[in-house]
Design an enzyme around this catalytic site. Structure first.
Site, PDB file in Angstrom:
ATOM      1  N   GLY A 162       0.668  -1.229  -0.057  1.00 20.41           N
ATOM      2  CA  GLY A 162      -0.031   0.216  -0.069  1.00 20.41           C
ATOM      3  C   GLY A 162       0.777   1.298   0.104  1.00 20.41           C
ATOM      4  N   GLN A 179       3.320  10.244   0.821  1.00 22.61           N
ATOM      5  CA  GLN A 179       4.604   9.253   0.927  1.00 22.61           C
ATOM      6  C   GLN A 179       5.506   9.504  -0.307  1.00 22.61           C
ATOM      7  OE1 GLN A 179       2.419   5.399   1.947  1.00 22.61           O
ATOM      8  NE2 GLN A 179       4.224   5.292   3.331  1.00 22.61           N
ATOM      9  N   CYS A 207       4.923   0.215   7.710  1.00 26.25           N
ATOM     10  CA  CYS A 207       4.508   1.477   6.678  1.00 26.25           C
ATOM     11  C   CYS A 207       6.256   1.750   6.022  1.00 26.25           C
ATOM     12  CB  CYS A 207       4.224   2.585   7.480  1.00 26.25           C
ATOM     13  SG  CYS A 207       4.044   3.855   6.540  1.00 26.25           S
ATOM     14  N   LEU A 208       6.009   1.813   4.575  1.00 26.53           N
ATOM     15  CA  LEU A 208       7.141   2.278   3.720  1.00 26.53           C
ATOM     16  C   LEU A 208       7.808   3.418   4.340  1.00 26.53           C
ATOM     17  CD1 LEU A 208       5.868   1.079   0.099  1.00 26.53           C
ATOM     18  CD2 LEU A 208       7.719   0.050   1.563  1.00 26.53           C
ATOM     19  N   HIS A 225      -5.232   2.184   6.816  1.00 30.29           N
ATOM     20  CA  HIS A 225      -3.864   2.742   7.058  1.00 30.29           C
ATOM     21  C   HIS A 225      -3.469   3.680   6.130  1.00 30.29           C
ATOM     22  CE1 HIS A 225       0.709   1.810   7.852  1.00 30.29           C
ATOM     23  NE2 HIS A 225       0.666   2.456   6.771  1.00 30.29           N
ATOM     24  N   GLU A 226      -3.754   3.622   4.710  1.00 31.28           N
ATOM     25  CA  GLU A 226      -3.388   4.461   3.678  1.00 31.28           C
ATOM     26  C   GLU A 226      -4.272   5.738   3.762  1.00 31.28           C
ATOM     27  OE1 GLU A 226      -0.807   4.097   2.418  1.00 31.28           O
ATOM     28  OE2 GLU A 226      -0.459   1.974   2.967  1.00 31.28           O
ATOM     29  N   HIS A 270      -2.985   8.314   6.100  1.00 30.09           N
ATOM     30  CA  HIS A 270      -1.833   9.053   5.535  1.00 30.09           C
ATOM     31  C   HIS A 270      -2.314  10.448   4.999  1.00 30.09           C
ATOM     32  CE1 HIS A 270       1.737   6.778   5.945  1.00 30.09           C
ATOM     33  NE2 HIS A 270       1.427   5.764   5.421  1.00 30.09           N
TER      34      HIS A 270
END
Ligand code: Y12
Ligand code: CO
Length: 170
Positions: free
Chosen positions: A45, A50, A96-97, A138-139, A142
């Protein structure tokens, strides 16, 4: 094109992303570049913020249950999402990236009813459950400048800060 992923604690991640108004070639290029970037980093994701674009755009590409393979046909491009209804609770070990190397359990809604647009500006309303629902929530966080580490208990947050300091010294 592979884009740079913004890493915690960069303040860019705290920005509130803006709604997409134009579903044009610029948006399509951003979505394509986000996909390449996510796959290149073994992500499932990614939100536009990001990669430093403050737009309400996110991708989710969950591996298949049978062979754990990540297929582009399963890629979900979600623009201007709104959660209409929620049900139940689920605890998932999230990563998370933008926070590489740190995973922790987070409690979220198990089932969500979601309203969103695709890359062509077509409206969709769908129900998501389990892993998919967790990834979308989660996304979506952001888009509002919220990270999964913000949702941790004080003890777990301290553990995260300690690991972060340790990694920064390396
Ligand atoms: C469930 C929970 C959270 C999500 C959000 C999407 N998260 C990811 O895709 C995280 C991927 C990830 C990949 C990493 O590996 C590399 O960067 C090569 C990583 O780094 C390390 O572990 C060192 C951290 C996170 C979806 C569903
Ligand atoms: Co993330």
């Amino acid at each position: 094109m592979i884009l740079d992923i913004v890493k915690y604690p960069n303040k860019i991640l705290r920005k509130i992303s803006k709604e997409v108004i134009k579903f044009d070639v610029e948006l399509h290029n951003l979505l394509d570049n986000m996909y390449e970037t996510m796959i290149n980093s073994n992500g499932v994701g990614l939100a536009a913020i990001q990669v430093a674009y403050p737009l309400r755009v996110l991708l989710v590409n969950i591996p298949r249950e049978d062979d754990n393979e990540q297929c582009k046909e399963d890629l979900l491009e979600i623009i201007n999402p709104v959660i209409l209804k929620t049900e139940g609770e689920i605890i998932w070990n999230e990563g998370c990236l933008s926070v590489p190397g740190f995973y922790e359990e987070v409690k979220r809604f198990d089932k969500i009813s979601l309203y969103y647009y695709d890359r062509n500006g077509i409206k969709h309303e769908n129900i998501f459950e389990g892993f998919m629902s967790v990834a979308i929530q989660h996304e979506m966080d952001h888009l509002n400048g919220i990270l999964f580490v913000d949702k941790l208990s004080l003890i777990k947050r301290k553990k995260f800060e300690k690991e972060l300091r340790k990694n920064q010294k390396k």
